[in-house]
Design an enzyme around this catalytic site. Sequence first.
Site, PDB file in Angstrom:
ATOM      1  N   PRO A  10      -1.368  -1.216  -2.183  1.00 40.09           N
ATOM      2  CA  PRO A  10      -0.813  -2.180  -1.234  1.00 40.09           C
ATOM      3  C   PRO A  10       0.283  -1.618  -0.324  1.00 40.09           C
ATOM      4  O   PRO A  10       1.116  -0.830  -0.769  1.00 40.09           O
ATOM      5  CB  PRO A  10      -0.239  -3.284  -2.131  1.00 40.09           C
ATOM      6  N   ASN A  11       0.211  -2.030   0.907  1.00 43.70           N
ATOM      7  CA  ASN A  11       1.176  -1.712   1.973  1.00 43.70           C
ATOM      8  C   ASN A  11       1.082  -0.270   2.483  1.00 43.70           C
ATOM      9  O   ASN A  11       1.750   0.092   3.445  1.00 43.70           O
ATOM     10  CB  ASN A  11       2.619  -2.026   1.521  1.00 43.70           C
ATOM     11  N   ARG A  18       5.807   1.599   8.326  1.00 44.16           N
ATOM     12  CA  ARG A  18       6.547   0.973   7.228  1.00 44.16           C
ATOM     13  C   ARG A  18       7.737   1.845   6.813  1.00 44.16           C
ATOM     14  O   ARG A  18       7.559   2.991   6.404  1.00 44.16           O
ATOM     15  CB  ARG A  18       5.581   0.822   6.050  1.00 44.16           C
ATOM     16  N   TYR A  23       9.177   6.547   4.019  1.00 39.52           N
ATOM     17  CA  TYR A  23       7.772   6.970   3.899  1.00 39.52           C
ATOM     18  C   TYR A  23       7.295   7.888   5.035  1.00 39.52           C
ATOM     19  O   TYR A  23       6.138   8.307   5.024  1.00 39.52           O
ATOM     20  CB  TYR A  23       6.875   5.733   3.815  1.00 39.52           C
ATOM     21  N   ALA A  75       3.140  -0.684  -5.268  1.00 43.91           N
ATOM     22  CA  ALA A  75       3.938  -1.504  -6.189  1.00 43.91           C
ATOM     23  C   ALA A  75       3.171  -1.886  -7.457  1.00 43.91           C
ATOM     24  O   ALA A  75       3.794  -2.202  -8.481  1.00 43.91           O
ATOM     25  CB  ALA A  75       4.437  -2.752  -5.471  1.00 43.91           C
ATOM     26  N   GLU A  96      -1.474  10.501 -10.622  1.00 44.57           N
ATOM     27  CA  GLU A  96      -0.631   9.478  -9.975  1.00 44.57           C
ATOM     28  C   GLU A  96       0.263  10.159  -8.944  1.00 44.57           C
ATOM     29  O   GLU A  96       0.887  11.175  -9.267  1.00 44.57           O
ATOM     30  CB  GLU A  96       0.225   8.804 -11.063  1.00 44.57           C
ATOM     31  N   ILE A  99       4.911   8.901  -2.654  1.00 42.78           N
ATOM     32  CA  ILE A  99       5.506   9.582  -1.504  1.00 42.78           C
ATOM     33  C   ILE A  99       7.010   9.773  -1.743  1.00 42.78           C
ATOM     34  O   ILE A  99       7.564  10.839  -1.534  1.00 42.78           O
ATOM     35  CB  ILE A  99       5.249   8.746  -0.231  1.00 42.78           C
ATOM     36  N   ARG A 105      15.347   5.550  -6.618  1.00 42.02           N
ATOM     37  CA  ARG A 105      15.369   4.273  -5.905  1.00 42.02           C
ATOM     38  C   ARG A 105      15.727   3.122  -6.865  1.00 42.02           C
ATOM     39  O   ARG A 105      16.334   3.350  -7.895  1.00 42.02           O
ATOM     40  CB  ARG A 105      14.015   4.065  -5.210  1.00 42.02           C
TER      41      ARG A 105
END
Length: 142
Positions: A10-11, A18, A23, A75, A96, A99, A105
């Site tokens: 997603p996104n 974005r 990113y 997410a 897995e 970025i 974070r």
Amino acid sequence: MKKIQIINGPNLNLLGKREPTIYGDSSFESFLEKLRNQYPDCEISYFQSNMEGEMINKIHETGFNYDGIILNAGAYTHTSIALHDAIKAVTTPVVEVHISNVHAREEFRHHSMISAACKGVILGFGLESYRLAIESFRPVDY
Ligand code: DQA
């Protein structure tokens, strides 16, 4: 010819637009073109979805006949037991990727529901994380 499937969650369709400070400012499509040119010995397929079930379907579809899957679950990384189970269900190794350095974070990004099911994790190198994941499917003889 190695068959590699990249799955973005997603996104990640908004890469380039974005939050570019996190990113970067490149779209995934333009990055992918360079990646494919760099690895003519790999057949790199690309799939992006904002929907968890579609990502799971793609893992099922490619998880028995590809040499590797590179998964940026966005997410869903932090929430999805269903993706964990899908990765466990298939035979193709899944790497897995992220970025950003999720550990630098917010705390809710520190835990991954999928890492334990994956062959390995590469994160924090920007789009370069995907290229490093491709390298992991091209072992060298020492
Ligand atoms: C991400 C990190 C996730 O926490 C976030 O939800 C994303 C992108 C990354 O590539 O850095 O959508 O997976």
